[in-house]
Write an enzyme that holds these catalytic residues in place. Structure first.
Site, mmCIF file in Angstrom:
data_model
loop_
_atom_site.group_PDB
_atom_site.id
_atom_site.type_symbol
_atom_site.label_atom_id
_atom_site.label_comp_id
_atom_site.label_asym_id
_atom_site.label_seq_id
_atom_site.Cartn_x
_atom_site.Cartn_y
_atom_site.Cartn_z
ATOM 1 N N LYS A 72 0.840 -1.201 0.000
ATOM 2 C CA LYS A 72 0.000 0.000 0.000
ATOM 3 C C LYS A 72 0.874 1.250 0.000
ATOM 4 C CE LYS A 72 -3.807 2.176 2.562
ATOM 5 N NZ LYS A 72 -4.741 2.032 3.700
ATOM 6 N N SER A 148 -9.032 3.408 2.503
ATOM 7 C CA SER A 148 -7.916 3.821 1.677
ATOM 8 C C SER A 148 -7.128 2.648 1.064
ATOM 9 C CB SER A 148 -6.951 4.679 2.502
ATOM 10 O OG SER A 148 -6.472 3.980 3.629
ATOM 11 N N SER A 172 -10.483 1.683 6.540
ATOM 12 C CA SER A 172 -9.677 1.609 5.316
ATOM 13 C C SER A 172 -9.351 0.194 4.869
ATOM 14 C CB SER A 172 -8.371 2.385 5.502
ATOM 15 O OG SER A 172 -8.628 3.765 5.614
#
Length: 461
Positions: A72, A148, A172
Site C-alpha cells: 500500500k 484507503s 480503510s
C-alpha cells in the site's frame, strides 16, 4: 482463482516455480490493471523475474516464499517511492528501508513488485489522488472501490495479487473489502506494530493489517505481520483460536436508527447473518446502549487532532498548504484549533464507550455491523453528499458505521455479505474483544465455504 495457501503449497512442492508464478502475475496485471488502476510503481518485468529466479534458487522456507506482493502506497518499501498519493512526494527518492510490517513480509519470502493505490494521505474512503488517479471497482468500473486500501482490495479481487497489506483508521481495510467481495481485518490495536515515529503513546486510532480472498489466507498473513516490537509501548498478543464452537452474534444493524443506510444494505447483511445462523451461531438483535453521536464527536475530535499533527509539517513546506486536498485542510484546521481539554473530553467519551462495549461482550461474543452505509458510489464524486435524502455534514460521515470499533482498537473483520439489486457487493463487520482476531477469522472460514457469493468473479476479470 487459487488461494494464497494453494499457490504457496504448489511453490513448496515444486509443482509451480516462482518464475512461472511471476510471469502469470505480470500477465494478469497487464490484462486487468489498465481497467482498474490498482497497482502503481510496478517493478520492471525483467527485474521481477530476476527476483523470482533468486527465490527458486534459494533454500529459504519462509511462509510467503516466492509470492509476489505489492505494498500500500502509504508504507515504505525499500527501492520504491512512497507517494502517499500526493504531488508533494510523487518525485521523492525510493525508500531506503522497509517499514516494520513490510520487512516482516519480505523476511517471510514475499517478493515486493510494486505499490497499491491509495487516497491522498489515506484520507477518505475513496481511492483517488492527483498522482495516479482513481482506482475503479471491478464489479462496476464506473464506481469507487473504497479506500484507503482500495488498490489492495481490487488487486485481490481481480487475481493480480493473492495477498495484500492494508491499513485502517476509519474503515480503510473494511470498506474496500466489503465493496470488492474480499476480506480485510483491522487487527486489535498493538497486534501489528506501526513505525516508531513521533508519538507512540497517545495515538491509537490506526493500525496495519492483512487483506485476502479467504479467511485462511488472512490468518496466514496476520501471523506474519503480527508480533511484538520492543520500540512500541503497546502490544496486544493474539492467541490462537480455541476449538470452534457456536457463538452469539449481536446484530447492531443501524444502531437503533442512528445510522442512515441506503436501501438494501441491512437486508443484504441480514441474509449473511442468516448464513451464520445456519452454521449454528446465534444471531440476536442488540441495542448498543450508547449514543452514536457521542461516539462520533469523540472520534472526529481525536482523529482531527491526530491527523493534524502529521499534516502540520507538510503545511510548512513551500506551497505545502496549497498542495493539500480539502479533506486534509479540514482535518488540519480542526486539529490545530483544539485545546487539550477538548482532546481529554473526547478520550473520556472513548473510555465510557469501552466500558459499555465490555458490557455488550458479556451478552454476546461478536458484534455485527455493515461495512458501509452506502453502496459503491460514482467514481467521479469526491464523496457522497447524502444518504437516502439526508444531507451529510462531513466528507466521511457515510463511514460512521466503522467508528465504534476503530475508536476502541477492537479487531474488526470484514466478510463479504453478498450483492444488492444492482449487482454490487457489500460487507459485514464482525467485531470482537481485543485479542480475538484469530477467533473471528476461524468463525469466518466455514461461512466462506458455505455461501455462494464468495466464489464470484468480478466482470473486470
Amino acid at each position: 482463482m487459487k488461494t494464497a495457501n494453494q499457490i504457496l503449497a504448489n511453490l513448496r512442492s515444486g509443482a509451480l516455480s516462482a518464475v512461472d508464478l511471476m510471469a502469470e502475475t505480470y500477465d494478469q496485471i497487464a490484462r486487468v490493471n489498465p481497467k482498474v488502476n490498482a497497482i502503481t510503481g510496478l517493478l520492471d518485468r525483467d527485474a521481477a523475474l530476476d527476483l523470482a529466479r533468486q527465490a527458486d534458487q534459494s533454500d529459504a522456507t519462509g511462509p510467503l516464499h516466492g509470492l509476489p506482493i505489492a505494498i500500500k502506497d502509504l508504507a515504505n518499501a525499500e527501492g520504491f517511492v512512497t507517494t502517499r498519493g500526493s504531488p508533494l512526494f510523487a518525485n521523492d527518492k525510493p525508500a531506503p528501508a522497509d517499514d516494520i510490517m513490510v520487512a516482516r513480509m519480505r523476511a517471510a519470502g514475499a517478493l515486493v513488485i510494486g505499490k497499491t493505490n491509495a487516497p491522498e494521505f489515506g484520507l477518505g474512503s475513496h481511492t483517488t489522488n492527483p498522482v495516479f488517479g482513481p482506482t475503479r471497482n471491478p464489479w462496476d468500473l464506473s464506481r469507487t472501490a473504497g479506500g484507503s486500501s482500495g488498490g489492495a482490495a481490487v488487486a485481490l479481487a481481480t487475481g493480480m495479487l493473492a495477498l495484500a497489506d492494508g491499513s485502517d483508521m476509519m474503515g480503510s481495510l473494511r470498506n474496500p473489502a466489503g465493496w470488492t467481495n474480499t476480506y480485510g481485518l483491522r487487527p486489535s490495536f498493538g497486534a501489528v506494530p506501526s513505525e516508531p515515529h513521533a508519538d507512540s503513546f497517545l495515538t491509537q486510532l490506526a493500525t496495519n493489517g492483512p487483506m485476502a480472498r479467504t479467511p485462511e489466507d488472512l490468518a496466514m498473513l496476520l501471523s506474519v505481520q503480527a508480533g511484538d516490537d520492543p520500540r512500541q509501548p503497546h502490544f496486544t498478543p493474539l492467541p490462537k483460536a480455541d476449538s470452534p464452537k457456536p457463538l452469539r452474534i449481536g446484530w447492531l444493524a443501524d444502531w437503533d436508527g442512528a445510522y442512515q443506510m441506503e436501501a438494501g444494505i441491512l437486508d443484504t447483511c441480514s441474509e449473511a447473518l442468516a448464513a451464520f445462523s445456519a452454521l449454528g451461531h446465534a444471531v440476536v438483535p442488540l441495542s448498543a446502549g450508547f449514543s452514536a453521536e457521542a461516539i462520533w464527536e469523540s472520534w472526529i475530535t481525536l482523529r482531527s487532532w491526530q491527523v493534524s499533527t502529521l499534516l502540520a509539517p507538510l503545511e510548512a513546506l513551500p506551497n505545502g498548504r496549497t498542495s493539500l486536498n480539502r479533506q486534509a485542510i479540514w482535518e488540519l484546521d480542526r486539529g490545530k484549533a483544539m485545546s487539550a481539554h477538548e482532546v481529554h473530553k473526547a478520550s473520556v467519551t472513548r473510555s465510557q464507550w469501552y466500558k459499555q462495549a465490555a458490557h455488550l461482550f458479556e451478552q454476546v461474543d461478536v458484534l455485527a455491523l455493515p461495512t458501509a452505509q452506502v453502496w459503491p458510489f460514482d467514481v467521479t464524486l469526491d464523496w457522497p453528499q447524502e444518504i437516502a435524502g439526508t444531507a451529510l455534514d462531513t466528507y466521511h460521515r457515510w463511514m460512521e458505521v466503522v467508528v465504534p470499533a476503530s475508536l476502541l482498537g477492537l479487531p474488526a473483520l470484514a466478510v463479504p455479505a453478498g450483492f444488492g439489486a444492482a449487482g454490487l457487493p457489500i460487507g459485514l463487520q464482525l467485531i470482537g474483544p481485543r485479542g480475538s482476531d484469530f477467533s473471528l477469522i476461524q468463525m469466518a472460514q466455514p461461512y466462506h465455504d458455505a455461501v455462494d457469493w464468495t466464489d464470484r468473479l468480478p466482470p473486470a476479470v
